[in-house]
Structures are given as C-alpha cells and as structure tokens.
Design a protein around this motif. Sequence first.
Motif, mmCIF file in Angstrom:
data_model
loop_
_atom_site.group_PDB
_atom_site.id
_atom_site.type_symbol
_atom_site.label_atom_id
_atom_site.label_comp_id
_atom_site.label_asym_id
_atom_site.label_seq_id
_atom_site.Cartn_x
_atom_site.Cartn_y
_atom_site.Cartn_z
ATOM 1 N N SER A 31 51.022 13.657 -21.556
ATOM 2 C CA SER A 31 50.314 12.973 -20.475
ATOM 3 C C SER A 31 49.561 13.943 -19.581
ATOM 4 N N HIS A 32 48.509 13.434 -18.946
ATOM 5 C CA HIS A 32 47.783 14.185 -17.926
ATOM 6 C C HIS A 32 48.636 14.179 -16.671
ATOM 7 N N TYR A 33 49.184 15.346 -16.327
ATOM 8 C CA TYR A 33 50.161 15.394 -15.240
ATOM 9 C C TYR A 33 50.120 16.757 -14.581
ATOM 10 N N ASN A 34 49.931 16.765 -13.284
ATOM 11 C CA ASN A 34 49.984 17.980 -12.468
ATOM 12 C C ASN A 34 50.145 17.579 -11.006
ATOM 13 N N LYS B 248 64.841 22.181 -31.015
ATOM 14 C CA LYS B 248 64.763 23.058 -29.849
ATOM 15 C C LYS B 248 63.353 23.625 -29.710
ATOM 16 N N VAL B 249 62.782 23.489 -28.511
ATOM 17 C CA VAL B 249 61.444 24.027 -28.252
ATOM 18 C C VAL B 249 61.451 24.807 -26.943
ATOM 19 N N SER B 250 60.510 25.731 -26.818
ATOM 20 C CA SER B 250 60.380 26.526 -25.604
ATOM 21 C C SER B 250 59.915 25.659 -24.442
ATOM 22 N N ARG B 251 60.246 26.075 -23.217
ATOM 23 C CA ARG B 251 59.877 25.308 -22.026
ATOM 24 C C ARG B 251 58.396 25.406 -21.708
ATOM 25 N N LEU B 252 57.679 26.297 -22.367
ATOM 26 C CA LEU B 252 56.223 26.346 -22.286
ATOM 27 C C LEU B 252 55.673 26.074 -23.677
ATOM 28 N N CYS B 253 54.631 25.255 -23.740
ATOM 29 C CA CYS B 253 53.983 24.921 -25.008
ATOM 30 C C CYS B 253 52.621 25.596 -25.041
ATOM 31 N N LEU B 254 52.347 26.344 -26.099
ATOM 32 C CA LEU B 254 51.071 27.040 -26.216
ATOM 33 C C LEU B 254 49.986 26.067 -26.663
ATOM 34 N N GLY B 255 49.039 25.809 -25.783
ATOM 35 C CA GLY B 255 47.896 24.979 -26.125
ATOM 36 C C GLY B 255 46.812 25.812 -26.790
ATOM 37 N N THR B 256 46.159 25.252 -27.784
ATOM 38 C CA THR B 256 45.214 26.023 -28.601
ATOM 39 C C THR B 256 43.783 25.507 -28.513
ATOM 40 N N PRO C 225 53.192 17.734 -20.385
ATOM 41 C CA PRO C 225 52.013 17.588 -19.526
ATOM 42 C C PRO C 225 50.828 18.412 -20.013
ATOM 43 N N TRP C 226 49.651 17.758 -20.088
ATOM 44 C CA TRP C 226 48.429 18.512 -20.367
ATOM 45 C C TRP C 226 47.634 18.662 -19.083
ATOM 46 N N SER C 227 46.784 19.689 -19.055
ATOM 47 C CA SER C 227 46.040 20.081 -17.853
ATOM 48 C C SER C 227 46.981 20.307 -16.669
ATOM 49 N N PRO C 228 48.017 21.127 -16.852
ATOM 50 C CA PRO C 228 48.995 21.342 -15.779
ATOM 51 C C PRO C 228 48.418 22.039 -14.553
ATOM 52 N N LEU C 229 47.267 22.704 -14.708
ATOM 53 C CA LEU C 229 46.648 23.404 -13.575
ATOM 54 C C LEU C 229 45.457 22.623 -13.019
ATOM 55 N N PRO D 54 55.164 22.054 -19.998
ATOM 56 C CA PRO D 54 53.710 21.888 -19.881
ATOM 57 C C PRO D 54 52.966 22.699 -20.926
ATOM 58 N N ILE D 55 51.752 22.245 -21.233
ATOM 59 C CA ILE D 55 50.898 22.948 -22.182
ATOM 60 C C ILE D 55 50.063 23.985 -21.440
ATOM 61 N N ILE D 56 50.230 25.230 -21.793
ATOM 62 C CA ILE D 56 49.425 26.300 -21.213
ATOM 63 C C ILE D 56 48.286 26.611 -22.181
ATOM 64 N N GLY D 57 47.116 26.899 -21.643
ATOM 65 C CA GLY D 57 45.956 27.143 -22.499
ATOM 66 C C GLY D 57 45.307 28.477 -22.236
ATOM 67 N N PRO D 58 46.007 29.574 -22.479
ATOM 68 C CA PRO D 58 45.440 30.892 -22.181
ATOM 69 C C PRO D 58 44.255 31.235 -23.069
ATOM 70 N N ARG D 59 43.244 31.837 -22.457
ATOM 71 C CA ARG D 59 42.099 32.327 -23.228
ATOM 72 C C ARG D 59 42.283 33.794 -23.609
#
Length: 325
Positions: free
Chosen positions: A183-186, A12-20, A209-213, A277-282
């Motif tokens: 995958s690169h997907y947005n 089980k994983v969260s629907r948002l993935c924390l990108g680092t 998906p990476w680079s969702p924005l 999707p992978i989110i990449g917060p700063r």
Amino acid sequence: MEYTQLGRSGLKVSRLCLGTMNFGPETSEEDSHAIMDRAHELGINFFDTADVYGRKLGEGVTENIIGRWFAKGGGRRERTVIATKVHNPMGEWPNMRKLSALHIRRACDASLKRLQTDYIDLYQMHHIDRDTPFDEIWEAMEVLRTQGKIIYVGSSNFAGWHIAKAQETARRRGFNGLVTEQSHYNLLTRTVELEVLPACADYGLGVIPWSPLGGGLLGGVLRKIDKGRSASPHMVEQLEKHRPAIEQYEAFCDEIGEQPANVALAWLLRQQAVTGPIIGPRTIEQLNGTVRAVELADELDDKALARLDEIFPGPGGPAPEAYAW
C-alpha cells in the motif's frame, strides 16, 4: 538486520524490502547488481519488482536486470525472497493486462523467463481488477501454485473491502489467499489506517508500504535544497503544500539527531501489520544509510511517536471510530 514473518506465512523476510523500480531507468545494470550484492551483505533478503518496471512497454527491463544478477550464481537466488507483480499493461493488445486467467498465466511465464528462475516467492496483483471475478483469479493462482511456479500471493493498492472479498473467496475455495498487501503509506499519506491496515491485521496479511518517503518529501528535502540540490516542479509544488509540516518534521529530526529518511522508515516499522517498507536506493550510499532505520524503530519512544502524530495527523484511527462512534 532484523527479520519477521511475511504476514501469517512461515516465510522470514528482512524488515526492509529492496525496491528495484530505479534499476534500468535511474541506475545502470552494473550499479544495480552492486546494490543487490550490498543488500545481501546487509542482510536484506526481500526484493520487490514488477513486470512493468523499466519504463519500456513489454520489455521487463528491471526483471531482466535481476535475472542476469541471479544468473551469476553464488547463492544469490537461494538467499533472495523475490516478489514481482502482474496487472499493468505489457503490450497494446487487450489481453496483455489486468488479471484474466489468460494474462496471469502468460505474465507469470514471462516473468519467470526474465528473472531466470523457476519459481516466484511472492506473486502480487499490482492493482484491483474490477472486471475479473476473484474465482477466476484464484483458480489461475491455484494452478500456478500447483505447477510450482509461485509460492505465495499478495495484493497491491487494494481497498479494505477488496481484501475481505478476496480472502472470503479464497476461503470458500480452500485456498490460502493473500499473505501481503502493498500500500501507499507514509507519514503524509495515512488513509490506509482507516480500513486497509485493520483488514490486513484481521486476515493476517503483512503490509509492505510503498513510497515510504513520500516521493522524497520525508527524506530531508529542505536540507537538500539548502545545499543547492535542484527540485522538480512537482516536488516544489508538493513542498509548498506541506511546508509547515515538513519544517516541523526536519526540526524534530535535528532535535533527536537522526536523518529524516530513517525516522520516516522507523515510524512505519512501528505501525500495525507492517512487515517492512520498500526502500528504493539509486546508489549504494543511499542503501547503506537506510539500515539505521531498523535500529531506530526500537528506539522511538511514545513521546517521539506522539510528536510525529502531531506533525502529521492521521485519519484518527480505524474506521468507523475515526469518523463516527
């Protein structure tokens, strides 16, 4: 936070993935640790990294930051599904890259040391290696799994036929094979809808998906520029290329009263086979703002989804129907 299965696995994983990827180059170690703590508070348990993150060849900067966070204890490692990657160069010598059995073995041991853990939940091939046969790759992964060093295997940047070839080779060997594809997907980049998403759905892979924005284009770029935010030359070039669609998109987001970044993430959460999707917060503020996307995904109706398809037309569905009959 909502949770889902990681592909066809029982995990089980969260629907948002924390990108680092920003940890180190863009975000200090102290702030990176605070972001990971806040992610846990928000219920995000799925973190993605890579051995090459940190922009210093061979140093594994980002993995080291995560490892020192795990070392603080308090259940941090136990609550986290950690995904890292192997393939990209970690040194100048020829066997310090790609997916030979030798490099996979060395890279995994090095990642484990930097992450200060004895196992990796999801070990991902960062790119296809056209020089190494899948029998060799799977044998190396099988050994790592038998040793207890990895649990699941994923891919990244694979074509649909790569996924099929990998899975059929794994099936012949009696191995579980891939459980995810990153995958690169947005909304702006939808090529994977032709072959990759259908392949993932058929084989039971979860799509991350990476680079969702879209490198920031889908994150309210026009609003930010209007407020005086500077933009890089590359961003300006891409904005001019896509300006009509971005203008329509931000107007639509204003119409429904939602932040553009959350609409982009919510749209992805509604697509075939997508795990999260992978989110990449700063910053923590950026992280806090993304959680709304999970709720919004349930609220976007067919009319809203159709409008987004009008603004950002995809390839026309899966192949071959998208271009033939």
